[in-house]
Design an enzyme around this catalytic site. Sequence first.
Site, short mmCIF file in Angstrom:
data_model
loop_
_atom_site.label_atom_id
_atom_site.label_comp_id
_atom_site.label_asym_id
_atom_site.label_seq_id
_atom_site.Cartn_x
_atom_site.Cartn_y
_atom_site.Cartn_z
N SER A 1 0.83 -1.21 0.00
CA SER A 1 0.00 0.00 0.00
C SER A 1 0.86 1.25 0.00
O SER A 1 0.56 2.23 -0.70
CB SER A 1 -0.92 0.00 1.23
OG SER A 1 -1.84 -1.06 1.18
N ARG B 1 1.53 7.41 6.24
CA ARG B 1 0.76 6.55 7.15
C ARG B 1 -0.67 7.07 7.32
O ARG B 1 -1.62 6.29 7.37
CB ARG B 1 1.46 6.48 8.50
CG ARG B 1 0.89 5.44 9.45
CD ARG B 1 1.63 4.14 9.31
NE ARG B 1 1.02 3.05 10.04
CZ ARG B 1 1.67 1.96 10.42
NH1 ARG B 1 2.96 1.82 10.15
NH2 ARG B 1 1.05 0.99 11.06
N HIS C 1 -2.59 6.28 4.22
CA HIS C 1 -2.95 4.86 4.24
C HIS C 1 -4.16 4.61 5.14
O HIS C 1 -5.04 3.80 4.82
CB HIS C 1 -1.77 4.02 4.72
CG HIS C 1 -2.10 2.58 4.91
ND1 HIS C 1 -2.44 2.05 6.13
CD2 HIS C 1 -2.16 1.55 4.03
CE1 HIS C 1 -2.69 0.76 5.99
NE2 HIS C 1 -2.53 0.43 4.73
#
Length: 217
Positions: free
Chosen positions: A12, A35, A38
């Site tokens: 990802s 992050r 995501h």
Amino acid sequence: MIPLEHPILLESFAHIDRSVGPHNLSSQEYAIARRVIHSTADFDFLHLLRFAPDLPQAEFDPDLPEHQAIARGIESLRHGQTIVVDVNMVKQGIQGLVQRTFNNPIQTAIDFATIADPGKTRTETGMDRCIAQFPEAIYVIGNAPTALLTLCQAIAAGKAKPALVIGVPVGFIGVLEAKKALSLLPCPQIRVEGNKGGSPVAAGIVNALLMLAWREG
């Protein structure tokens, strides 16, 4: 060193990297932004995250992160500093990685108040009590702007000196005011501009800091 990132997570991240392309963030800033992206599937956060305050030029050290917020977060996590979160959703989002890295104690403000004080929310009441017990903790606010305002008032009054404030409440009522109050304080902070934010964003920032601290440890 135990593996902390699942192959699907890394895949990802690679997809996010390809989608983002060139950017102006430092490597550590980008690790945090990636992050959060995501966690939310929202690329707007690449431009909404703020890291402050900057280190004075006289204190510049090429071996330190660019921003005091990131440096303080990494240092505090490594030393086992208590993490105070506003709601259980944030705790649930970070406790797995916390337990696999530095095992920092996690306190949840809302759990400190079964009943709200008059004129206050439960989270606000619990935050008051956490500040009294953990004035130098890492504070992570992902949901309640009232909790962030309470913390900002305590910092301004000299009642709290957090190692780091992650201020990313979400919504339309009181959110902009709380984030503005945080932005005016000199404490190390990571925040999101505007109405966006939330518990997944808060947890994503903490998890990114944990990974940075673990890799550099």
